[in-house]
Write an enzyme that holds these catalytic residues in place. Structure first.
Site, PDB file in Angstrom:
ATOM      1  N   ASP A   1       0.452  -1.448   0.248  1.00 44.53           N
ATOM      2  CA  ASP A   1       0.351   0.667   0.131  1.00 44.53           C
ATOM      3  C   ASP A   1       0.968   1.347  -0.488  1.00 44.53           C
ATOM      4  OD1 ASP A   1       0.783  -0.818   2.694  1.00 44.53           O
ATOM      5  OD2 ASP A   1      -0.729  -0.017   3.657  1.00 44.53           O
TER       6      ASP A   1
ATOM      7  N   ASP B   1       7.102   0.843   1.655  1.00 44.85           N
ATOM      8  CA  ASP B   1       6.772  -0.063   0.185  1.00 44.85           C
ATOM      9  C   ASP B   1       7.614   0.052  -0.493  1.00 44.85           C
ATOM     10  OD1 ASP B   1       3.823  -1.372   1.679  1.00 44.85           O
ATOM     11  OD2 ASP B   1       3.909   0.701   1.913  1.00 44.85           O
TER      12      ASP B   1
ATOM     13  N   ASN C   1      -2.595   2.307   3.329  1.00 41.90           N
ATOM     14  CA  ASN C   1      -2.273   3.563   4.371  1.00 41.90           C
ATOM     15  C   ASN C   1      -2.380   4.840   3.073  1.00 41.90           C
ATOM     16  OD1 ASN C   1       0.358   3.233   5.651  1.00 41.90           O
ATOM     17  ND2 ASN C   1       1.617   3.253   3.746  1.00 41.90           N
TER      18      ASN C   1
ATOM     19  N   THR D   1       2.816  -6.363   2.526  1.00 39.00           N
ATOM     20  CA  THR D   1       3.429  -5.236   3.403  1.00 39.00           C
ATOM     21  C   THR D   1       2.424  -4.144   3.728  1.00 39.00           C
ATOM     22  OG1 THR D   1       4.292  -3.880   1.484  1.00 39.00           O
ATOM     23  CG2 THR D   1       6.280  -5.092   2.544  1.00 39.00           C
TER      24      THR D   1
ATOM     25  N   PHE E   1      -0.317  -0.945  12.198  1.00 35.20           N
ATOM     26  CA  PHE E   1      -1.520  -0.235  11.667  1.00 35.20           C
ATOM     27  C   PHE E   1      -1.949  -1.258  10.624  1.00 35.20           C
ATOM     28  CE2 PHE E   1      -1.727   1.702   7.216  1.00 35.20           C
ATOM     29  CZ  PHE E   1      -3.222   1.838   7.431  1.00 35.20           C
ATOM     30  N   ASN E   2      -0.922  -2.497   9.653  1.00 34.41           N
ATOM     31  CA  ASN E   2      -1.439  -3.401   9.098  1.00 34.41           C
ATOM     32  C   ASN E   2      -1.995  -4.371   9.691  1.00 34.41           C
ATOM     33  OD1 ASN E   2       0.028  -1.886   6.785  1.00 34.41           O
ATOM     34  ND2 ASN E   2       2.026  -3.123   7.041  1.00 34.41           N
TER      35      ASN E   2
ATOM     36  N   HIS F   1      10.113  -0.194   8.096  1.00 36.54           N
ATOM     37  CA  HIS F   1       9.040  -1.207   8.034  1.00 36.54           C
ATOM     38  C   HIS F   1       9.343  -2.171   7.728  1.00 36.54           C
ATOM     39  CE1 HIS F   1       7.423   0.583  11.954  1.00 36.54           C
ATOM     40  NE2 HIS F   1       6.725   1.758  11.164  1.00 36.54           N
ATOM     41  N   ASP F   2       8.834  -2.395   6.044  1.00 32.30           N
ATOM     42  CA  ASP F   2       8.789  -2.732   5.366  1.00 32.30           C
ATOM     43  C   ASP F   2       9.811  -3.326   4.528  1.00 32.30           C
ATOM     44  OD1 ASP F   2       5.789  -2.284   6.168  1.00 32.30           O
ATOM     45  OD2 ASP F   2       5.739  -1.001   4.486  1.00 32.30           O
TER      46      ASP F   2
HETATM   47  C1  BDR Z   1       3.513  -0.060   8.567  1.00 32.26           C
HETATM   48  O1  BDR Z   1       2.817   1.007   8.501  1.00 32.26           O
HETATM   49  C2  BDR Z   1       2.140   1.924   7.396  1.00 32.26           C
HETATM   50  O2  BDR Z   1       2.021   3.499   7.060  1.00 32.26           O
HETATM   51  C3  BDR Z   1       3.586   1.297   7.137  1.00 32.26           C
HETATM   52  O3  BDR Z   1       3.682   1.125   5.561  1.00 32.26           O
HETATM   53  C4  BDR Z   1       3.437  -0.134   7.712  1.00 32.26           C
HETATM   54  O4  BDR Z   1       3.929  -1.180   6.197  1.00 32.26           O
HETATM   55  C5  BDR Z   1       4.195   0.174   9.834  1.00 32.26           C
HETATM   56  O5  BDR Z   1       3.035  -0.368  10.771  1.00 32.26           O
HETATM   57 CA    CA Z   2       2.744  -0.241   4.389  1.00 29.95          CA
END
Ligand code: BDR
Ligand code: CA
Length: 317
Positions: free
Chosen positions: A14, A19, A44, A129, A170-171, A243-244
């Site tokens: 996203d 990403d 996102n 991701t 979040f994801n 993160h990703d």
């Molecule tokens: C995740 O949330 C999104 O904002 C980032 O792209 C990442 O995948 C981190 O919590």
């Molecule tokens: Ca992401």
């Protein structure tokens, strides 16, 4: 001379600054990874925006032959939650990207993923991701193709804490039901959760070195970091959390990570813990591990790998 076989992958996400950087790294590691397809999901930002962003990144990378498809705009059950406070109105604010020169392939994300799995001689790795909505939709629609999936390398969750709520990342927070389907599917999951991704940060000094490599991709990566850091700096982080990219770098450089194999449940209902990835860290329930949870990374090596990846696109203008 024997030619090394590349690992076929599907990138599902996203974009999103991290990403986008994950995509750049996967492209840089093209002697090891073969990107077979790209599928966008709402996360996102809205699906329309994340899809457009993938098309623009593919254009920047001059990868015009990889099929791109739009997937699910909304989570399985809930309404979409987006994160413009981190990623801006476009989902990828910051540098101006080229107008997309890559069209969508005409299939839905599930159809495209299924086609890639069906046609591949080797098992395919899915790198996911964003919210796990597209992957769950694939698993529900095509259970017969599970055996064609090597593993699902996700960014999401965390064994200890969340970043969108106290307990949820979040994801997974956005679409816990899809994550649950995925974790219970029997397909091995590699979870780059917050335990590891918050350790995989890049400092401003380090991404300025990347900027100074000078090629357009390195410069764009640095400008993505500039933007992503606005919010992360407010939160007190010493750099941009990659993160990703962890979900990609694990595939090519597993030796820089440590992990714990364990059984992880997804909480879809908790009053305080909805979207939490709950590990049975000590195997108390007798279930076999369904997940490899990455817990630590050699940060300096990670940054070095990222630097070299950006450099692989050339030095200077
Ligand atoms: C995740 O949330 C999104 O904002 C980032 O792209 C990442 O995948 C981190 O919590
Ligand atoms: Ca992401």
């Amino acid at each position: 001379m024997t030619v090394k076989k590349r690992r076929p992958i599907i990138l599902d996400g996203d974009p999103g600054h991290d990403d986008a950087i994950a995509f750049v790294l996967a492209a840089a590691f093209s002697d090891e990874l073969e990107i077979k397809a790209i599928t966008a999901v709402g996360g996102n930002q809205t699906l329309a925006k994340t899809t457009l962003n993938y098309r623009k990144i593919a254009t920047l990378l001059n990868l015009k032959d990889i099929p791109i498809a739009a997937g699910r705009d909304n989570p399985l059950l809930a309404d979409l939650v987006i994160a413009p406070n981190y990623h801006g109105e476009s989902g990828l604010d910051g540098p101006t990207l080229p107008e997309p020169e890559v069209e969508l392939c005409g299939l839905s994300a599930v159809e495209l993923m299924a086609k890639v799995l069906r046609e591949s001689e080797d098992k395919v790795t899915i790198v996911a991701t964003g919210p796990q909505t597209n992957v769950a939709a694939l698993l529900l629609a095509h259970p017969e193709l599970k055996d064609k999936i090597e593993c699902i390398s996700i960014m999401g969750g965390g064994l200890v804490h969340g970043n969108w709520s106290a307990a949820a990342e979040f994801n997974i927070f956005v679409d816990p039901e899809s994550a649950k389907i995925e974790f219970l599917s029997g397909v091995p999951v590699v979870m780059s959760g917050l335990d590891v991704t918050e350790k995989a940060y890049v400092t401003p000094e380090e991404w300025n070195k990347i900027r100074n490599i000078g090629n357009p991709i390195a410069k764009t990566v640095a400008e993505w970091c500039d933007f992503f850091y606005i919010r992360l700096k407010e939160l007190g982080w010493p750099g941009v959390l990659m993160h990703d990219p962890c979900a990609v770098v694990y595939l090519t450089h597993p030796e820089i990570f440590t992990w714990k194999d364990c059984y992880v449940e997804i909480d879809t209902e908790g009053e305080y813990t909805k979207g939490a990835t709950v590990p049975d860290y000590y195997g108390l329930n007798g279930q076999k591990p369904n997940c490899r949870a990455l817990v630590d990374v050699d940060r300096e090596k990670f940054v070095e790998i990222m630097y070299e990846a950006c450099k692989s696109f050339g030095e200077g203008k």
